[in-house]
Design a protein around this motif. Structure first.
Motif, mmCIF file in Angstrom:
data_model
loop_
_atom_site.group_PDB
_atom_site.id
_atom_site.type_symbol
_atom_site.label_atom_id
_atom_site.label_comp_id
_atom_site.label_asym_id
_atom_site.label_seq_id
_atom_site.Cartn_x
_atom_site.Cartn_y
_atom_site.Cartn_z
ATOM 1 N N ASP A 277 6.577 -5.377 1.094
ATOM 2 C CA ASP A 277 5.483 -4.544 1.581
ATOM 3 C C ASP A 277 4.318 -4.645 0.600
ATOM 4 O OD1 ASP A 277 5.398 -1.975 -0.306
ATOM 5 O OD2 ASP A 277 7.504 -2.448 0.073
ATOM 6 N N GLU A 278 3.157 -4.221 1.051
ATOM 7 C CA GLU A 278 1.931 -4.481 0.289
ATOM 8 C C GLU A 278 1.966 -3.869 -1.103
ATOM 9 O OE1 GLU A 278 -2.041 -3.525 -1.266
ATOM 10 O OE2 GLU A 278 -0.679 -2.070 -0.333
ATOM 11 N N LYS A 279 2.433 -2.631 -1.238
ATOM 12 C CA LYS A 279 2.435 -1.988 -2.549
ATOM 13 C C LYS A 279 3.437 -2.639 -3.487
ATOM 14 C CE LYS A 279 4.033 2.275 -3.276
ATOM 15 N NZ LYS A 279 4.081 3.757 -3.321
ATOM 16 N N THR A 280 4.643 -2.906 -2.996
ATOM 17 C CA THR A 280 5.642 -3.555 -3.849
ATOM 18 C C THR A 280 5.170 -4.934 -4.275
ATOM 19 O OG1 THR A 280 7.396 -2.343 -2.702
ATOM 20 C CG2 THR A 280 8.055 -4.254 -4.020
ATOM 21 N N TYR A 281 4.513 -5.629 -3.366
ATOM 22 C CA TYR A 281 3.986 -6.953 -3.728
ATOM 23 C C TYR A 281 2.996 -6.862 -4.875
ATOM 24 C CZ TYR A 281 1.142 -11.145 -3.626
ATOM 25 O OH TYR A 281 0.450 -12.272 -4.003
ATOM 26 N N SER B 147 9.787 0.291 -8.226
ATOM 27 C CA SER B 147 9.138 -0.724 -7.390
ATOM 28 C C SER B 147 9.487 -2.131 -7.867
ATOM 29 C CB SER B 147 7.620 -0.541 -7.409
ATOM 30 O OG SER B 147 7.236 0.593 -6.676
#
Length: 392
Positions: free
Chosen positions: A269-273, A240
């Motif tokens: 994307d939200e998780k990678t952020y 990630s």
């Protein structure tokens, strides 16, 4: 001879007969702050602890390597000429992986080892570094073996080179995609100091902790929940981070600062952020912690430790209910600051506590675990100690 050295010498004799040529040891480590930043070329701030792995070693006249560990049954044998990463498995992959990496370093070109310089070894390992607790028992093994082989093979490698050898063994032989922080702490530790590690250029700086002057110390809360860096959780976090850096157009997340977070929120994307946000803010917390130690003393670093745990729990998602309970309980009981430490998915938390409060905090955490129905944690103090060395 102290108790650890006597135990190491006696264990060697029980496995291989006779006496070793010498005994070497290396410490585990606690990472005060800076988690998962190392493989992102960021900053970390570990310290070596007063729990060590000892290796008793004796050179052989042939090319056979024999390794024994008091934690595992049997003796594992391998020939120096047949050492390859894919041929090494289980616990012996750590010491034999170091031998493989050092034989490559001895060759000077990454090729086959130099038969004229390297002989076989008998190696016997004993340790009081808790395994699976996030205190880097693996790096303690790697670094103890590295300093022993460096001496007995006469390679003359410096501490930074030995750290890279330990990392290479863990990455290529064990298969854990870890950075260089653990080995650096184990090799470079000093009493009452932490090590500010710049993982981009591998520069290190010893920073006084001043815990004793502040009347404070570190408690380790080993939750006794196991973890493995070689599993998918650690590797997926690393992927990630690499994905986030690529999307942001940088070579590593080290190139980004807090001012880049709004752009990251738009691009990722939200998780990678959230993964990226943890690394960016954690790097800043490392620098803030060092500045606070230098400017205001140990009592001022609590907020950074607390914020680090929130980031690991919510953004990087590597905490566990047991770790969260250990941290929350320590904070409620008056700790200066607390956070999980190590790679996550189990292991240990640390709490910086005033010495007068240590017993009360430890007892309160144990009661919290009992009420929750969790396995009783192992809670013990650690002090910042010296790095890998020859003891005898």
């Amino acid at each position: 001879m102290n108790q650890a050295l006597q135990r190491g010498s006696e264990y060697f004799s029980s496995q291989f007969g006779g006496a070793p040529d010498g005994l070497w040891s290396a410490p585990g480590r606690v990472n005060l702050i800076g988690e998962h930043t190392d493989y992102n070329e960021g900053f970390a701030f570990p310290l070596a602890i007063d729990k060590r792995t000892t290796v008793a070693a004796r050179a052989r006249e042939d090319r056979l390597l024999r390794v024994a560990s008091s934690a595992f049954p049997g003796v594992v044998e391998a020939n120096l000429d047949a050492l390859t990463p894919d041929a090494l498995t289980g616990w012996a992959a750590y010491p034999l992986g170091v031998a493989w990496a050092m034989s490559r370093a001895a060759a000077g070109d990454g090729g086959a080892s130099s038969g004229a310089r390297l002989t076989g070894m008998d190696l016997a390992l004993t340790s009081n570094v808790p395994a699976g607790a996030g205190l880097s028992s693996s790096a303690a093994v790697e670094c103890a073996v590295a300093v022993a082989l460096n001496d007995l093979w006469g390679l003359g490698l410096d501490r930074q080179e030995l750290a890279r050898i330990g990392q290479l063994a863990e990455n290529k032989v064990v298969g854990a995609p870890t950075g260089i922080m653990d080995q650096s702490a184990s090799l470079l530790g000093e009493p009452d100091h932490g090590i500010l590690l710049d993982c981009q250029n591998l520069l290190t700086e010893s920073v006084a902790l001043g815990f004793a002057a502040a009347g404070a110390g570190l408690l380790v809360i080993d939750t006794r929940t196991s973890h493995s860096h070689a599993d998918g959780g650690y590797a997926s976090r690393r992927r990630s981070c690499e994905d986030g850096a690529r999307a942001m157009g940088v070579g590593s997340l080290r190139a980004l600062g807090p001012e880049d977070l709004p752009r990251a929120a738009d691009l990722l994307d939200e998780k990678t952020y959230r993964r990226v946000r943890h690394i960016i803010t954690e790097n800043q917390r490392v620098l803030d912690t060092v500045a606070a130690l230098r400017g205001s003393g140990a009592a001022a670093i609590g907020p950074f430790l607390n914020a680090s745990h929130v980031s690991m729990r919510d953004d990087f998602e590597i905490s566990t209910p047991e770790l969260d309970l250990a941290v929350a309980s320590a904070q409620e009981l008056g700790a200066i600051g607390a956070r999980m430490t190590g790679g996550g998915f189990g292991g240990a938390a640390i709490a910086l506590v005033r010495n007068d409060d240590a017993g009360r905090v430890a007892g309160g955490i144990a009661r919290s675990f009992a009420r929750a129905g969790y396995t009783a944690p192992a809670i013990f103090p650690v002090t910042a100690s010296g790095g890998a060395r020859r003891d005898l």
